[in-house]
Scaffold this motif. Structure first.
Motif, PDB file in Angstrom:
ATOM      1  N   MET A   1       0.845  -1.200   0.000  1.00  0.00           N
ATOM      2  CA  MET A   1       0.000   0.000   0.000  1.00  0.00           C
ATOM      3  C   MET A   1       0.874   1.240   0.000  1.00  0.00           C
ATOM      4  SD  MET A   1      -2.880   1.135   2.776  1.00  0.00           S
ATOM      5  CE  MET A   1      -3.743   2.696   2.618  1.00  0.00           C
ATOM      6  N   LEU A   2       0.627   2.149  -0.951  1.00  0.00           N
ATOM      7  CA  LEU A   2       1.428   3.363  -1.064  1.00  0.00           C
ATOM      8  C   LEU A   2       1.202   4.292   0.118  1.00  0.00           C
ATOM      9  CD1 LEU A   2       3.280   5.229  -2.736  1.00  0.00           C
ATOM     10  CD2 LEU A   2       1.219   6.099  -3.860  1.00  0.00           C
ATOM     11  N   THR A   3       2.292   4.739   0.707  1.00  0.00           N
ATOM     12  CA  THR A   3       2.244   5.769   1.744  1.00  0.00           C
ATOM     13  C   THR A   3       2.902   7.011   1.178  1.00  0.00           C
ATOM     14  OG1 THR A   3       2.390   4.132   3.532  1.00  0.00           O
ATOM     15  CG2 THR A   3       2.969   6.410   4.077  1.00  0.00           C
ATOM     16  N   LYS A 243       7.621   6.237 -11.306  1.00  0.00           N
ATOM     17  CA  LYS A 243       6.814   5.011 -11.299  1.00  0.00           C
ATOM     18  C   LYS A 243       7.649   3.808 -10.849  1.00  0.00           C
ATOM     19  CE  LYS A 243       4.021   1.979 -14.237  1.00  0.00           C
ATOM     20  NZ  LYS A 243       2.885   1.913 -13.305  1.00  0.00           N
ATOM     21  N   VAL A 244       8.902   3.740 -11.297  1.00  0.00           N
ATOM     22  CA  VAL A 244       9.759   2.634 -10.879  1.00  0.00           C
ATOM     23  C   VAL A 244       9.925   2.639  -9.363  1.00  0.00           C
ATOM     24  CG1 VAL A 244      12.104   1.696 -10.957  1.00  0.00           C
ATOM     25  CG2 VAL A 244      10.997   2.453 -13.068  1.00  0.00           C
ATOM     26  N   LEU A 245      10.206   3.787  -8.786  1.00  0.00           N
ATOM     27  CA  LEU A 245      10.404   3.869  -7.341  1.00  0.00           C
ATOM     28  C   LEU A 245       9.128   3.540  -6.575  1.00  0.00           C
ATOM     29  CD1 LEU A 245      12.550   7.120  -7.239  1.00  0.00           C
ATOM     30  CD2 LEU A 245      13.357   4.810  -6.754  1.00  0.00           C
ATOM     31  N   LEU A 246       7.995   3.980  -7.107  1.00  0.00           N
ATOM     32  CA  LEU A 246       6.716   3.752  -6.437  1.00  0.00           C
ATOM     33  C   LEU A 246       6.283   2.287  -6.476  1.00  0.00           C
ATOM     34  CD1 LEU A 246       4.887   6.894  -7.838  1.00  0.00           C
ATOM     35  CD2 LEU A 246       5.353   6.503  -5.416  1.00  0.00           C
ATOM     36  N   ARG A 275      -0.382   8.326  -6.964  1.00  0.00           N
ATOM     37  CA  ARG A 275      -1.223   7.155  -6.710  1.00  0.00           C
ATOM     38  C   ARG A 275      -1.599   6.469  -8.022  1.00  0.00           C
ATOM     39  NH1 ARG A 275      -2.133   7.028  -1.436  1.00  0.00           N
ATOM     40  NH2 ARG A 275      -2.529   8.952  -0.267  1.00  0.00           N
ATOM     41  N   GLU A 276      -1.875   7.251  -9.048  1.00  0.00           N
ATOM     42  CA  GLU A 276      -2.191   6.679 -10.355  1.00  0.00           C
ATOM     43  C   GLU A 276      -0.999   5.892 -10.907  1.00  0.00           C
ATOM     44  OE1 GLU A 276      -3.496   9.755 -12.948  1.00  0.00           O
ATOM     45  OE2 GLU A 276      -5.451   9.999 -11.958  1.00  0.00           O
ATOM     46  N   LEU A 277       0.198   6.467 -10.780  1.00  0.00           N
ATOM     47  CA  LEU A 277       1.383   5.773 -11.253  1.00  0.00           C
ATOM     48  C   LEU A 277       1.619   4.464 -10.511  1.00  0.00           C
ATOM     49  CD1 LEU A 277       3.954   8.719 -11.617  1.00  0.00           C
ATOM     50  CD2 LEU A 277       2.860   7.441 -13.470  1.00  0.00           C
ATOM     51  N   ALA A 278       1.396   4.500  -9.206  1.00  0.00           N
ATOM     52  CA  ALA A 278       1.639   3.320  -8.388  1.00  0.00           C
ATOM     53  C   ALA A 278       0.653   2.207  -8.685  1.00  0.00           C
ATOM     54  CB  ALA A 278       1.569   3.688  -6.902  1.00  0.00           C
ATOM     55  N   ASN A 279      -0.546   2.581  -9.118  1.00  0.00           N
ATOM     56  CA  ASN A 279      -1.600   1.592  -9.325  1.00  0.00           C
ATOM     57  C   ASN A 279      -1.823   1.234 -10.790  1.00  0.00           C
ATOM     58  OD1 ASN A 279      -2.276   1.407  -6.555  1.00  0.00           O
ATOM     59  ND2 ASN A 279      -3.426   3.319  -6.713  1.00  0.00           N
ATOM     60  N   ASP A 280      -1.060   1.887 -11.678  1.00  0.00           N
ATOM     61  CA  ASP A 280      -1.242   1.667 -13.117  1.00  0.00           C
ATOM     62  C   ASP A 280      -0.749   0.281 -13.541  1.00  0.00           C
ATOM     63  OD1 ASP A 280      -1.633   1.910 -15.775  1.00  0.00           O
ATOM     64  OD2 ASP A 280       0.017   3.303 -16.124  1.00  0.00           O
TER      65      ASP A 280
END
Length: 280
Positions: A1-3, A243-246, A275-280
């Motif tokens: 889960m992204l923080t 995006k890579v880091l996320l 959040r969009e990048l992390a969930n794409d």
């Protein structure tokens, strides 16, 4: 889960800072312990303010925030009075943060001002040995730096040297905050090959020491040593690297903090984008 969160002002108190973070969709935030470019000891919140702060944090679902030391601190300054002021201030802030379970405290390692990196590293480690203690709950984070002037921390090797010079009894409470703008401006190819930077960090320092990421784009080309943050999508690092880091297995579970030149509305947009990048 992204923080993910952003830097917010504590003007008006810690509870108000938490409310600002919640208003932009953050689930954590970073704050300066006092005026980042001023001097003096400042004032820390009393128990009633902290009670309100905890209530706002719980209600808003915020995770533990990151405290950032002011820029005026220099653990390896030439002047004794600057080092003494830094030591006294940092010790007081660490003692305060002990009441916040899971707190972390980030600081710029310092500038050796011509005395040389080796002596500067020795002074930094010596001060950390005096202000940290066995069993402390707060994690102290060394920040990666861009290499302006005589900054220490311009490469992973200098941070590793500080860690190795700190007493083993407190070394477990020491970590690193990786700033994407700083490592880019310091010469690491985080824009074109972020995986290699993660691997190099692991080789030199160890991923177990990586505890937080300052997620910033850069106004400058790689290796400029200038440290000028930019909004995401407008700088030299770019969203592909973000995006890579996320999403990378080694970094995706870390807390991310935006320090881009945004107002609150801008931070709300960047948090949504990340959040969009992390969930794409």
């Amino acid at each position: 889960m992204l923080t993910i969160g952003c830097h917010v002002s504590i003007e008006g108190g810690y509870a108000e800072a938490a409310k600002r973070a919640i208003s932009v969709g953050a689930d954590t935030f970073q704050f300066f312990t006092k005026n980042p470019r001023g001097r003096g000891q400042g004032s820390l919140p009393d128990s009633s303010e902290m009670t309100e702060f905890y209530a706002v944090m719980k209600e808003g679902g915020l995770r533990v925030p990151l405290a950032h030391a002011p820029y005026t601190y220099n653990t390896c300054a030439l002047k004794d009075e600057v080092r003494e002021y830094t030591e006294e201030s940092m010790r007081g802030e660490l003692e305060f943060l002990e009441q916040i379970d899971g707190a972390a405290y980030n600081f710029h390692p310092g500038c050796h001002v011509g005395r040389g990196a080796a002596e500067g590293i020795e002074l930094i480690a010596s001060m950390l040995n005096r202000i940290m203690w066995r069993g402390m709950k707060t994690t102290v984070l060394l920040e990666t730096m861009a290499g302006k002037g005589t900054e220490i921390g311009r490469n992973f090797e200098e941070l590793r040297a500080i860690i190795d010079s700190v007493d083993e009894s407190v070394r477990g409470s020491l970590g690193v905050c990786l700033d994407t703008c700083h490592v880019h401006d310091g010469g690491y190819p985080i824009a074109s090959d972020p995986e290699s930077v993660i691997a190099e960090f692991d080789r030199v320092i160890g991923l177990d020491r990586l505890r937080a990421i300052h997620l910033n784009d850069s106004k400058n080309v790689m290796g400029s040593a200038k440290d000028r943050h930019e909004r995401w999508g407008q700088g030299e690092i770019g969203l592909d690297a973000a995006k890579v880091l996320l999403t990378h297995p080694a970094t995706r579970d870390l807390p991310f903090y935006l320090e881009t030149p945004c107002d609150l509305d801008g931070y709300a947009e960047e948090i949504r984008l990340m959040r969009e990048l992390a969930n794409d």
